[in-house]
Design an enzyme around this catalytic site. Structure first.
Site, mmCIF file in Angstrom:
data_model
loop_
_atom_site.group_PDB
_atom_site.id
_atom_site.type_symbol
_atom_site.label_atom_id
_atom_site.label_comp_id
_atom_site.label_asym_id
_atom_site.label_seq_id
_atom_site.Cartn_x
_atom_site.Cartn_y
_atom_site.Cartn_z
ATOM 1 N N ASP A 127 13.744 -3.922 -3.754
ATOM 2 C CA ASP A 127 14.136 -3.340 -2.471
ATOM 3 C C ASP A 127 15.630 -3.603 -2.283
ATOM 4 O O ASP A 127 16.068 -4.759 -2.294
ATOM 5 C CB ASP A 127 13.320 -3.992 -1.343
ATOM 6 N N GLU A 188 19.408 9.853 -2.239
ATOM 7 C CA GLU A 188 18.682 10.178 -1.016
ATOM 8 C C GLU A 188 19.624 10.358 0.170
ATOM 9 O O GLU A 188 19.184 10.433 1.308
ATOM 10 C CB GLU A 188 17.663 9.084 -0.708
ATOM 11 N N ASP A 273 4.713 10.100 -3.917
ATOM 12 C CA ASP A 273 5.594 9.179 -3.212
ATOM 13 C C ASP A 273 4.838 8.193 -2.312
ATOM 14 O O ASP A 273 4.515 7.103 -2.723
ATOM 15 C CB ASP A 273 6.625 9.975 -2.411
HETATM 16 C C1 LIG Z 1 10.896 7.866 1.406
HETATM 17 N N1 LIG Z 1 11.534 7.578 0.186
HETATM 18 C C2 LIG Z 1 11.723 6.332 -0.283
HETATM 19 N N2 LIG Z 1 12.951 5.992 -0.715
HETATM 20 C C3 LIG Z 1 13.215 4.736 -1.108
HETATM 21 N N3 LIG Z 1 12.301 3.749 -1.103
HETATM 22 C C4 LIG Z 1 11.067 4.033 -0.684
HETATM 23 C C5 LIG Z 1 10.702 5.340 -0.269
HETATM 24 N N4 LIG Z 1 9.404 5.331 0.063
HETATM 25 C C6 LIG Z 1 8.962 4.046 -0.116
HETATM 26 N N5 LIG Z 1 9.969 3.268 -0.548
HETATM 27 C C7 LIG Z 1 9.944 1.806 -0.840
HETATM 28 O O1 LIG Z 1 8.597 1.389 -1.006
HETATM 29 C C8 LIG Z 1 8.273 0.351 -0.068
HETATM 30 C C9 LIG Z 1 6.823 0.452 0.330
HETATM 31 O O2 LIG Z 1 5.982 0.176 -0.765
HETATM 32 P P1 LIG Z 1 5.927 -1.228 -1.534
HETATM 33 O O3 LIG Z 1 6.121 -2.341 -0.531
HETATM 34 O O4 LIG Z 1 7.022 -1.249 -2.546
HETATM 35 O O5 LIG Z 1 4.566 -1.270 -2.143
HETATM 36 C C10 LIG Z 1 9.257 0.597 1.077
HETATM 37 O O6 LIG Z 1 9.469 -0.559 1.863
HETATM 38 C C11 LIG Z 1 10.518 1.027 0.341
HETATM 39 O O7 LIG Z 1 11.212 -0.104 -0.155
#
Ligand SMILES: CNc1ncnc2c1ncn2[C@@H]1O[C@H](COP(=O)(O)O)[C@@H](O)[C@H]1O
Length: 329
Positions: A127, A188, A273
């Protein structure tokens, strides 16, 4: 074949169970998912993830949500799933980054023992909010999991709020042959930033693309044409997350992102996603894809999985290695 799914963002029906188990958190539906016809800003999406994290804090929670997420993908007909997830530590429950990943791996093992018809692999997410030090630690720690698990933990995904600074570090620039594969979230934001260039120098294997048609850099980063040239030169696979594009306010229209990806004639895969947050099934309706078109795309995606060649050949259904079709134009 699903190559880009965030574990916590994919929590769907289980969110109801979590909320019922922890009523004190007072979490309502619209705090963890984006309903149809609604769009949110990217910032609001990242706030949602912080809410989703509140009921998923113990090893038992992680075990339950991971098993449920895997089951839901399997129920949808997914045969190969690459989940990605940030390892979190929580003082209140004693979960550490290591036990977090172990809980995920245990869920994968249990799903296999229960004969779910889906192969699951895992990428550990960095992250961006953690900054370069955490990124470096995560990279080291992921390498240990890569070595101790067989054909299961493959690599790193750089995720998180793109405005939250430079969450990079831990892999030497240009090391494609590094043990861990690398998947990035780029770009992004409408204009590529300095971070874009830094992380591209790491030579990712795959890249999630949203603003492919940005025209300028910010002075210190790369511009649109450089970015495309770079992706072409190093054959970086483009991960298209259309559900996200349809729900985030600042993002370009689905048709424009798809037309960009086709017009640059670059290999790409289509991914869900965050199926829990974006209620991902709706993107298929918006694109009018038929089941057979989705099937063709899936067959093509098999070429880009991170798992071993033997897994790839087991997955390729005989005679179904179709070339992807131009679906829109
Ligand atoms: C919308 N587009 C995106 N761009 C960037 N990061 C994203 C995301 N969508 C999700 N996450 C990343 O995934 C985490 C949640 O799942 P996990 O805790 O990892 O399982 C989010 O806190 C973010 O760090």
């Amino acid at each position: 074949v699903e190559l880009h799914a965030h574990l916590n963002g994919s929590i769907s029906s289980t969110m109801k169970i979590l909320k019922a188990k922890k009523p004190g958190l007072n979490i309502h539906d619209l705090m963890t998912m984006i309903d149809s016809h609604i769009k949110r800003t990217l910032e609001e999406c990242f706030q949602m993830f912080q809410i989703i994290y509140q009921p998923t804090t113990s090893p038992e929670d992680i075990l339950m949500v991971t098993k449920d997420v895997i089951k839901e993908f399997a129920d949808d007909g997914v045969k190969y799933l690459e989940l990605r997830g940030t390892s979190r530590s929580e003082n209140a429950t004693g979960i550490t980054k290591r036990t977090y990943v172990e809980s995920v791996l245990e869920s994968m093992k249990q799903s296999k023992e229960e004969n779910l018809d889906v192969e699951v692999r895992y990428l550990i997410s960095i992250d961006r909010r953690g900054g370069p030090l955490v990124a470096k630690e995560t990279s080291k720690f992921s390498e240990e999991f890569f070595l101790s698990t067989e054909d299961t933990v493959f690599g790193l995904a750089l995720s998180g709020d793109p405005t939250a600074g430079q969450g990079v570090g831990g892999r030497e620039p240009g090391r494609r042959e590094a043990v861990l594969k690398l998947a990035l979230h780029l770009p992004e934001t409408p204009t590529p930033s300095k971070e874009t260039q830094i992380v591209l120098d790491l030579l990712p294997n795959r890249e999630h693309g949203t603003f492919l048609h940005s025209s300028e850099g910010d002075g210190g980063g790369v511009g649109f044409l450089d970015l495309l040239d770079f992706m072409r030169k190093y054959q970086i696979l483009l991960e298209l997350c259309l559900p996200q594009v349809s729900k985030v306010r600042q993002f370009p229209l689905i048709t424009s992102i798809v037309s960009d990806s086709y017009s640059i004639a670059h290999p790409s895969v289509n991914c869900t996603d965050d199926r829990g947050v974006f209620l991902s099934t709706s993107w298929q309706l918006k694109t009018n894809w038929t089941q057979s078109q989705v099937w063709d795309l899936s067959c093509d995606s098999v070429n880009y999985i991170f798992a071993s060649d033997s897994t790839r050949s087991e997955l390729k259904p005989k005679g179904l290695e179709k070339k992807r079709k131009i679906l829109f134009f």
